[in-house]
Design a protein around this motif. Sequence first.
Motif, PDB file in Angstrom:
ATOM      1  N   LEU A   1      27.205  31.942  51.005  1.00  0.00           N
ATOM      2  CA  LEU A   1      28.576  32.429  50.824  1.00  0.00           C
ATOM      3  C   LEU A   1      28.603  33.923  50.516  1.00  0.00           C
ATOM      4  O   LEU A   1      29.490  34.640  50.979  1.00  0.00           O
ATOM      5  N   GLY A   2      27.651  34.388  49.728  1.00  0.00           N
ATOM      6  CA  GLY A   2      27.624  35.799  49.368  1.00  0.00           C
ATOM      7  C   GLY A   2      27.217  36.711  50.503  1.00  0.00           C
ATOM      8  O   GLY A   2      27.658  37.853  50.581  1.00  0.00           O
ATOM      9  N   LEU A   3      26.381  36.195  51.410  1.00  0.00           N
ATOM     10  CA  LEU A   3      25.881  37.042  52.495  1.00  0.00           C
ATOM     11  C   LEU A   3      26.750  37.018  53.754  1.00  0.00           C
ATOM     12  O   LEU A   3      26.786  37.995  54.488  1.00  0.00           O
TER      13      LEU A   3
ATOM     14  N   ALA B   1      29.896  42.297  51.592  1.00  0.00           N
ATOM     15  CA  ALA B   1      30.453  43.628  51.292  1.00  0.00           C
ATOM     16  C   ALA B   1      31.695  43.566  50.411  1.00  0.00           C
ATOM     17  O   ALA B   1      32.598  44.379  50.540  1.00  0.00           O
ATOM     18  N   SER B   2      31.740  42.596  49.511  1.00  0.00           N
ATOM     19  CA  SER B   2      32.837  42.534  48.547  1.00  0.00           C
ATOM     20  C   SER B   2      32.256  42.261  47.165  1.00  0.00           C
ATOM     21  O   SER B   2      31.103  41.871  47.015  1.00  0.00           O
ATOM     22  N   ALA B   3      33.079  42.475  46.156  1.00  0.00           N
ATOM     23  CA  ALA B   3      32.625  42.223  44.788  1.00  0.00           C
ATOM     24  C   ALA B   3      32.325  40.744  44.580  1.00  0.00           C
ATOM     25  O   ALA B   3      31.374  40.381  43.878  1.00  0.00           O
ATOM     26  N   LEU B   4      33.117  39.885  45.193  1.00  0.00           N
ATOM     27  CA  LEU B   4      32.872  38.443  45.087  1.00  0.00           C
ATOM     28  C   LEU B   4      31.539  38.076  45.725  1.00  0.00           C
ATOM     29  O   LEU B   4      30.788  37.263  45.178  1.00  0.00           O
TER      30      LEU B   4
ATOM     31  N   ILE C   1      28.876  39.979  46.040  1.00  0.00           N
ATOM     32  CA  ILE C   1      27.792  40.432  45.160  1.00  0.00           C
ATOM     33  C   ILE C   1      27.646  39.495  43.967  1.00  0.00           C
ATOM     34  O   ILE C   1      26.535  39.141  43.567  1.00  0.00           O
ATOM     35  N   GLY C   2      28.747  39.054  43.408  1.00  0.00           N
ATOM     36  CA  GLY C   2      28.697  38.106  42.290  1.00  0.00           C
ATOM     37  C   GLY C   2      28.069  36.786  42.687  1.00  0.00           C
ATOM     38  O   GLY C   2      27.302  36.194  41.920  1.00  0.00           O
ATOM     39  N   LEU C   3      28.388  36.307  43.883  1.00  0.00           N
ATOM     40  CA  LEU C   3      27.796  35.058  44.362  1.00  0.00           C
ATOM     41  C   LEU C   3      26.292  35.196  44.579  1.00  0.00           C
ATOM     42  O   LEU C   3      25.524  34.280  44.269  1.00  0.00           O
ATOM     43  N   ILE C   4      25.869  36.346  45.082  1.00  0.00           N
ATOM     44  CA  ILE C   4      24.438  36.578  45.288  1.00  0.00           C
ATOM     45  C   ILE C   4      23.700  36.645  43.952  1.00  0.00           C
ATOM     46  O   ILE C   4      22.610  36.085  43.803  1.00  0.00           O
ATOM     47  N   VAL C   5      24.291  37.305  42.968  1.00  0.00           N
ATOM     48  CA  VAL C   5      23.663  37.393  41.643  1.00  0.00           C
ATOM     49  C   VAL C   5      23.569  36.007  41.011  1.00  0.00           C
ATOM     50  O   VAL C   5      22.522  35.626  40.462  1.00  0.00           O
ATOM     51  N   ALA C   6      24.647  35.228  41.079  1.00  0.00           N
ATOM     52  CA  ALA C   6      24.629  33.871  40.518  1.00  0.00           C
ATOM     53  C   ALA C   6      23.599  33.001  41.238  1.00  0.00           C
ATOM     54  O   ALA C   6      22.877  32.218  40.609  1.00  0.00           O
ATOM     55  N   GLY C   7      23.514  33.148  42.549  1.00  0.00           N
ATOM     56  CA  GLY C   7      22.512  32.407  43.305  1.00  0.00           C
ATOM     57  C   GLY C   7      21.102  32.816  42.926  1.00  0.00           C
ATOM     58  O   GLY C   7      20.198  31.990  42.863  1.00  0.00           O
TER      59      GLY C   7
END
Length: 70
Positions: free
Chosen positions: A23-25, A30-33, A35-41
């Motif tokens: 979902l993050g990629l 290229a959105s704040a959401l 980036i947040g999803l990638i960090v949480a993952g």
Amino acid sequence: MKTNVGSLDRLIRLLLASALFYLGLFPYSASALGIGLIVAGGVLLVTGLVGFCGLYSLLGIRTSQPKEQL
């Protein structure tokens, strides 16, 4: 570091990490959401691979089986 994450919990964390990375990629790239999803993952991926969760240790939760003492 002692493991406090059980095998089923680790599997669920790894599956959720892969879904959050996807979902993050792709849909939210290229959105704040995104980036947040990638960090949480990433956090779920590391805790799933290592078998230790700092939040679990603070709360006193343990989903892994204790090792038998000889």
